[in-house]
Design a protein around this motif. Structure first.
Motif, PDB file in Angstrom:
ATOM      1  N   ARG A  25     -10.064  40.910  16.130  1.00 51.11           N
ATOM      2  CA  ARG A  25     -10.534  39.587  16.266  1.00 51.11           C
ATOM      3  C   ARG A  25     -11.843  39.388  15.446  1.00 51.11           C
ATOM      4  O   ARG A  25     -12.869  40.195  15.518  1.00 51.11           O
ATOM      5  CB  ARG A  25     -10.722  38.903  17.553  1.00 51.11           C
ATOM      6  CG  ARG A  25      -9.622  38.827  18.362  1.00 51.11           C
ATOM      7  CD  ARG A  25      -9.680  38.553  19.829  1.00 51.11           C
ATOM      8  NE  ARG A  25     -10.380  37.215  20.367  1.00 51.11           N
ATOM      9  CZ  ARG A  25      -9.477  36.206  20.333  1.00 51.11           C
ATOM     10  NH1 ARG A  25      -8.253  36.028  20.184  1.00 51.11           N
ATOM     11  NH2 ARG A  25     -10.077  34.971  20.703  1.00 51.11           N
ATOM     12  N   PRO A  27     -15.329  37.405  16.011  1.00 47.65           N
ATOM     13  CA  PRO A  27     -16.156  36.395  16.498  1.00 47.65           C
ATOM     14  C   PRO A  27     -17.108  35.732  15.796  1.00 47.65           C
ATOM     15  O   PRO A  27     -17.398  34.515  15.962  1.00 47.65           O
ATOM     16  CB  PRO A  27     -16.915  37.148  17.747  1.00 47.65           C
ATOM     17  CG  PRO A  27     -15.882  38.299  17.904  1.00 47.65           C
ATOM     18  CD  PRO A  27     -15.455  38.947  16.584  1.00 47.65           C
ATOM     19  N   ARG A  28     -17.531  36.319  14.931  1.00 45.99           N
ATOM     20  CA  ARG A  28     -18.779  35.622  13.961  1.00 45.99           C
ATOM     21  C   ARG A  28     -18.827  36.252  12.765  1.00 45.99           C
ATOM     22  O   ARG A  28     -18.669  37.732  12.537  1.00 45.99           O
ATOM     23  CB  ARG A  28     -19.944  35.586  14.765  1.00 45.99           C
ATOM     24  CG  ARG A  28     -20.794  36.921  14.989  1.00 45.99           C
ATOM     25  CD  ARG A  28     -22.037  36.695  15.853  1.00 45.99           C
ATOM     26  NE  ARG A  28     -22.795  37.534  15.768  1.00 45.99           N
ATOM     27  CZ  ARG A  28     -23.982  37.844  14.946  1.00 45.99           C
ATOM     28  NH1 ARG A  28     -24.155  37.284  14.219  1.00 45.99           N
ATOM     29  NH2 ARG A  28     -24.577  39.038  15.172  1.00 45.99           N
ATOM     30  N   ARG A  29     -19.356  35.773  11.676  1.00 54.14           N
ATOM     31  CA  ARG A  29     -19.973  36.385  10.564  1.00 54.14           C
ATOM     32  C   ARG A  29     -21.411  36.584  10.501  1.00 54.14           C
ATOM     33  O   ARG A  29     -21.999  35.428  11.118  1.00 54.14           O
ATOM     34  CB  ARG A  29     -19.675  35.527   9.276  1.00 54.14           C
ATOM     35  CG  ARG A  29     -19.830  36.288   7.985  1.00 54.14           C
ATOM     36  CD  ARG A  29     -19.433  35.430   6.764  1.00 54.14           C
ATOM     37  NE  ARG A  29     -19.498  36.227   5.657  1.00 54.14           N
ATOM     38  CZ  ARG A  29     -19.040  35.670   4.418  1.00 54.14           C
ATOM     39  NH1 ARG A  29     -18.402  34.682   4.408  1.00 54.14           N
ATOM     40  NH2 ARG A  29     -19.277  36.279   3.272  1.00 54.14           N
ATOM     41  N   ARG A  30     -22.032  37.894  10.349  1.00 50.01           N
ATOM     42  CA  ARG A  30     -23.520  38.020  10.563  1.00 50.01           C
ATOM     43  C   ARG A  30     -24.439  37.323   9.145  1.00 50.01           C
ATOM     44  O   ARG A  30     -23.753  37.004   8.164  1.00 50.01           O
ATOM     45  CB  ARG A  30     -23.815  39.483  10.578  1.00 50.01           C
ATOM     46  CG  ARG A  30     -23.067  40.092  11.918  1.00 50.01           C
ATOM     47  CD  ARG A  30     -23.308  41.264  12.194  1.00 50.01           C
ATOM     48  NE  ARG A  30     -23.749  42.385  11.044  1.00 50.01           N
ATOM     49  CZ  ARG A  30     -23.807  43.777  10.894  1.00 50.01           C
ATOM     50  NH1 ARG A  30     -23.520  44.208  12.380  1.00 50.01           N
ATOM     51  NH2 ARG A  30     -23.922  44.311  10.066  1.00 50.01           N
ATOM     52  N   HIS A  35     -18.939  41.062   8.976  1.00 50.89           N
ATOM     53  CA  HIS A  35     -18.278  40.647  10.121  1.00 50.89           C
ATOM     54  C   HIS A  35     -18.365  41.210  11.340  1.00 50.89           C
ATOM     55  O   HIS A  35     -18.004  42.437  11.315  1.00 50.89           O
ATOM     56  CB  HIS A  35     -16.746  40.147   9.865  1.00 50.89           C
ATOM     57  CG  HIS A  35     -16.621  39.088   8.653  1.00 50.89           C
ATOM     58  ND1 HIS A  35     -16.993  39.384   6.971  1.00 50.89           N
ATOM     59  CD2 HIS A  35     -16.254  37.706   8.526  1.00 50.89           C
ATOM     60  CE1 HIS A  35     -16.809  38.305   6.534  1.00 50.89           C
ATOM     61  NE2 HIS A  35     -16.351  37.490   7.144  1.00 50.89           N
ATOM     62  N   GLU A  36     -18.714  40.721  12.543  1.00 50.45           N
ATOM     63  CA  GLU A  36     -18.498  41.226  13.776  1.00 50.45           C
ATOM     64  C   GLU A  36     -17.035  41.347  14.051  1.00 50.45           C
ATOM     65  O   GLU A  36     -16.333  40.011  14.185  1.00 50.45           O
ATOM     66  CB  GLU A  36     -19.234  40.416  14.772  1.00 50.45           C
ATOM     67  CG  GLU A  36     -20.803  40.340  14.554  1.00 50.45           C
ATOM     68  CD  GLU A  36     -21.527  41.853  15.164  1.00 50.45           C
ATOM     69  OE1 GLU A  36     -20.788  42.541  15.732  1.00 50.45           O
ATOM     70  OE2 GLU A  36     -22.605  42.121  14.995  1.00 50.45           O
ATOM     71  N   THR A 195     -10.188  33.291  10.088  1.00 51.85           N
ATOM     72  CA  THR A 195     -10.745  32.773  11.234  1.00 51.85           C
ATOM     73  C   THR A 195     -11.864  33.655  11.744  1.00 51.85           C
ATOM     74  O   THR A 195     -11.855  34.892  11.929  1.00 51.85           O
ATOM     75  CB  THR A 195      -9.836  32.772  12.447  1.00 51.85           C
ATOM     76  OG1 THR A 195      -8.822  31.510  12.043  1.00 51.85           O
ATOM     77  CG2 THR A 195     -10.539  32.257  13.808  1.00 51.85           C
ATOM     78  N   ARG A 196     -13.019  33.207  11.514  1.00 57.25           N
ATOM     79  CA  ARG A 196     -14.194  34.133  11.742  1.00 57.25           C
ATOM     80  C   ARG A 196     -15.124  33.468  12.965  1.00 57.25           C
ATOM     81  O   ARG A 196     -16.209  33.922  13.212  1.00 57.25           O
ATOM     82  CB  ARG A 196     -15.229  33.852  10.498  1.00 57.25           C
ATOM     83  CG  ARG A 196     -14.663  34.196   9.109  1.00 57.25           C
ATOM     84  CD  ARG A 196     -15.660  34.039   8.083  1.00 57.25           C
ATOM     85  NE  ARG A 196     -15.098  34.646   7.059  1.00 57.25           N
ATOM     86  CZ  ARG A 196     -14.517  34.100   5.816  1.00 57.25           C
ATOM     87  NH1 ARG A 196     -13.814  32.663   6.495  1.00 57.25           N
ATOM     88  NH2 ARG A 196     -14.092  34.457   4.911  1.00 57.25           N
ATOM     89  N   ASN A 197     -14.543  32.722  13.903  1.00 55.68           N
ATOM     90  CA  ASN A 197     -15.171  32.260  14.973  1.00 55.68           C
ATOM     91  C   ASN A 197     -14.304  32.118  16.062  1.00 55.68           C
ATOM     92  O   ASN A 197     -14.340  31.481  16.998  1.00 55.68           O
ATOM     93  CB  ASN A 197     -15.645  30.694  14.651  1.00 55.68           C
ATOM     94  CG  ASN A 197     -14.693  29.869  14.732  1.00 55.68           C
ATOM     95  OD1 ASN A 197     -13.372  30.103  14.254  1.00 55.68           O
ATOM     96  ND2 ASN A 197     -14.840  28.596  14.531  1.00 55.68           N
ATOM     97  N   ALA A 199     -12.831  33.369  19.844  1.00 52.21           N
ATOM     98  CA  ALA A 199     -13.733  33.500  21.273  1.00 52.21           C
ATOM     99  C   ALA A 199     -13.737  34.848  21.524  1.00 52.21           C
ATOM    100  O   ALA A 199     -12.899  35.506  21.387  1.00 52.21           O
ATOM    101  CB  ALA A 199     -13.120  32.476  22.452  1.00 52.21           C
TER     102      ALA A 199
END
Length: 296
Positions: A25, A27-30, A35-36, A195-197, A199
């Motif tokens: 997964r 969860p976010r792009r720093r 990418h995390e 998908t970069r967001n 949950a």
């Protein structure tokens, strides 16, 4: 694999196991563009074999066949040895060769595992004793997946894949498929439909059997007909999943017998095989034996 404390020709052989990402997964792009990730790394009892021979002249060289198109100076095997030399200020060198079984670009971790095996085995052969934490930090400079192979434990991973929490995984066998597509990781991370967001998940989510998925699966299935075809074939024997950001696919089974029966049901045109999940990296077993691992 037998123990040979003093190979006659000076070469020693070391396992470089493949891995699976049981989910992945983002969860976010720093802000720095990285990418995390969240994933679980599963070690396999199958992979490449790295052969090493110490030299006393400081030269590090690749011997034999290489991955097509990869210059010697860019080869992760050579870079890992050079980085170790520099970190330890060592004057020792090495001849390095690899027997490749892990397909490139399929997400099974071949290059990262090769690099980790060079770091751990040359640390032993050169008598450096840098310690696992220091070697893992060196590995991160070579690639985000290298630290998990250096540590050699099945792990829950976060960050860019380097923040590792060991996890115990039950025995399992896998039908693996290589669709023959070399997935370009950098390009996939830039895909607008990625998908970069998602949950954030927890270890409890994973343990409960929640279907956490792989962020790269829909991207690759839409872009690569061979990956979509592999998924369609594997769907007849179980629930297919993608590993990492590569094109490799797999289905998990509880027993070897069920995995082999499923393999036999697949089309012969598919490049597929069975591999066992490992409780931990076979490299650790080799390192913990008080001898160099020989070829036989």
């Amino acid at each position: 694999m037998a123990v040979d404390p003093a190979p006659a020709d000076g070469w020693s052989s070391w396992p470089a196991p493949a891995k699976l990402n049981l989910f992945l997964r983002i969860p976010r792009r720093r802000p720095d563009g990285y990418h995390e990730l969240q994933t679980v790394f599963r070690m396999l009892d199958w992979g490449d074999t790295v052969r090493l021979r110490s030299r006393d002249d400081g030269i590090v060289r690749r011997v034999g066949a290489s991955v097509a198109g990869v210059a010697e100076a860019d080869d992760l095997l050579v870079r890992a040895a050079g980085l170790l030399q520099s970190e330890a200020n060592s004057r020792q060198g090495a001849d390095i060769s690899v027997e490749k079984r892990i397909p490139a670009g399929a997400g099974f971790g071949g290059g990262s595992s090769n690099a980790a095996t060079v770091l751990r085995a040359l640390d032993r052969l050169w008598g450096l004793n840098l310690g696992v934490d220091r070697l893992a930090a060196l590995g991160l400079r070579l690639g985000a997946d290298v630290p998990v192979f250096v540590r050699g434990e099945n792990a829950w991973a976060e960050g860019v894949g380097e923040v590792l929490t060991p996890v115990a995984l039950p025995p399992a066998w896998y039908v693996l498929v290589d669709p023959g597509v070399h997935a370009a990781t950098a390009a996939l991370f830039q895909a607008p439909e990625l998908t970069r967001n998602a949950a954030p998940a927890t270890i409890s989510d994973f343990v409960s059997g929640a279907g956490l998925g792989n962020a790269f699966e829909p991207v690759l299935r839409r872009r690569e007909p061979a990956v979509e075809a592999a998924f369609a074939a594997l769907a007849r024997i179980g629930t297919p999943r993608l590993t990492g950001s590569g094109s490799g696919c797999f289905v998990e089974f509880a027993t070897r017998e069920s995995a082999e029966a499923a393999l036999a049901a697949l089309p012969s045109s598919l490049k597929a095989w069975v591999a066992a999940g490992a409780a931990r990296s076979p490299l650790l077993e080799a390192l913990e034996g008080n001898a160099v691992i020989g070829d036989s």
